[in-house]
Write an enzyme that holds these catalytic residues in place. Structure first.
Site, PDB file in Angstrom:
ATOM      1  N   ARG A 146       0.689  -1.272   0.004  1.00 45.82           N
ATOM      2  CA  ARG A 146      -0.236  -0.072  -0.094  1.00 45.82           C
ATOM      3  C   ARG A 146       0.800   1.296  -0.050  1.00 45.82           C
ATOM      4  NH1 ARG A 146      -5.183  -1.702   2.319  1.00 45.82           N
ATOM      5  NH2 ARG A 146      -6.357  -0.106   2.439  1.00 45.82           N
TER       6      ARG A 146
ATOM      7  N   ARG B  91     -22.072  -0.290   1.987  1.00 44.55           N
ATOM      8  CA  ARG B  91     -21.388  -2.022   2.354  1.00 44.55           C
ATOM      9  C   ARG B  91     -21.973  -2.411   3.753  1.00 44.55           C
ATOM     10  NH1 ARG B  91     -15.143  -2.759   1.699  1.00 44.55           N
ATOM     11  NH2 ARG B  91     -15.013  -0.903   3.027  1.00 44.55           N
TER      12      ARG B  91
ATOM     13  N   ARG C 222     -18.753  -1.442   8.960  1.00 42.64           N
ATOM     14  CA  ARG C 222     -17.330  -1.326   9.498  1.00 42.64           C
ATOM     15  C   ARG C 222     -17.158  -0.175   9.997  1.00 42.64           C
ATOM     16  NH1 ARG C 222     -13.208  -3.154   4.700  1.00 42.64           N
ATOM     17  NH2 ARG C 222     -12.239  -1.480   5.428  1.00 42.64           N
TER      18      ARG C 222
ATOM     19  N   ARG D 275      -9.566   8.110   4.256  1.00 44.83           N
ATOM     20  CA  ARG D 275      -9.105   6.828   3.514  1.00 44.83           C
ATOM     21  C   ARG D 275      -8.744   7.214   2.074  1.00 44.83           C
ATOM     22  NH1 ARG D 275     -13.312   2.494   4.947  1.00 44.83           N
ATOM     23  NH2 ARG D 275     -12.277   1.105   3.273  1.00 44.83           N
TER      24      ARG D 275
END
Ligand code: AP5
Length: 209
Positions: free
Chosen positions: A90, A124, A153, A164
């Site tokens: 990442r 999600r 989440r 993010r």
């Protein structure tokens, strides 16, 4: 050819969704650093406590911590005939460390529009069994596979998602150029339906595109 695969893509691009399908098709382990860290958070390990302090802010866990985890994981027997990495590397530092452990034969960049990923992440819903759904295609709040109640989440809340995405642009997107320069990068259009994206990825892996 050896299937040492890396999936690249912004948060919500569909890496996890596709990785499940592709790892089953080719019989290679799906290794998600996000899943490993979340399992550690759930178990309350030292790694989990450390990871949570970063994940909750939408920041990356330090490279040296992640590299140590992945070095050990990639030495396990199930990686002997290939693997599919989801969420690792990442950063450029992680990619360089990975190059010292193993050779990546193909990096697949799942490309998506930034507006779409925000909607995907917002909708999600996760299950404790590992399944993931989206409210638009799965309105029920119960898992089809195990019947457990679905949840969101913690890092999928709006303010964390913004962080993010910024972290992705700054620290992870440069990996596209890194793997392109090595001649192992392929782009896939992640805006198509899940099944169509899977078909595209299979074509790329089988060398038909
Ligand atoms: P991680 O768990 O890796 O999260 P991420 O990269 O942000 O990716 P996501 O899991 O959010 O998205 P995805 O691309 O897998 O999309 P999905 O398939 O679920 O990392 C979490 C955190 O852990 C990081 O922020 C960091 O703090 C830490 N971390 C992890 N790895 C690290 C590392 N290497 N170094 C340092 N820190 C690390 O799909 C999203 C939604 O869209 C779902 O609802 C799905 O159903 C839907 N969907 C998928 N595909 C489609 C499609 N084609 N059409 C419509 N909907 C779709």
């Amino acid at each position: 050819m050896m299937k040492n695969l890396v999936f690249l893509g912004a948060p919500g691009a569909g890496k996890g969704t596709q990785a499940k399908r592709i790892s089953e098709k080719y019989g290679i382990p799906h290794i998600s650093t996000g899943d490993i860290l979340r399992a550690n958070i759930k178990e309350g390990t030292e790694l989990g406590k450390l990871a949570k302090s970063y994940i909750d802010k939408g920041l990356l866990v330090p490279d040296e911590v992640i590299v140590k985890v992945m070095d050990a994981r990639l030495k396990e027997a199930d990686c002997k005939n290939g693997y599919l990495l989801d969420g690792f590397p990442r950063t450029i530092e992680q990619a360089k460390a990975l190059d010292k452990i193993t050779n990546v034969t193909l990096a697949i960049n799942i490309a998506v529009d930034s507006d779409a990923v925000v909607a995907r992440i917002a909708g999600r819903r996760m299950c404790v069994c590992g399944e993931s759904y989206h409210v638009s295609t799965h309105p029920s709040d119960v898992c089809d596979k195990c019947g457990a109640k679905l949840y969101q989440r913690d890092d999928d809340k709006e303010e964390t998602v913004k962080a993010r995405l910024e972290v992705y642009e700054k620290q992870t997107a440069p990996l596209i150029e890194y793997y392109s320069a090595k001649g192992v990068l392929k782009d896939v259009d992640g805006m198509k339906d899940v099944a169509e994206v899977t078909d595209e990825i299979i074509k790329v892996i089988d060398g038909n595109r």
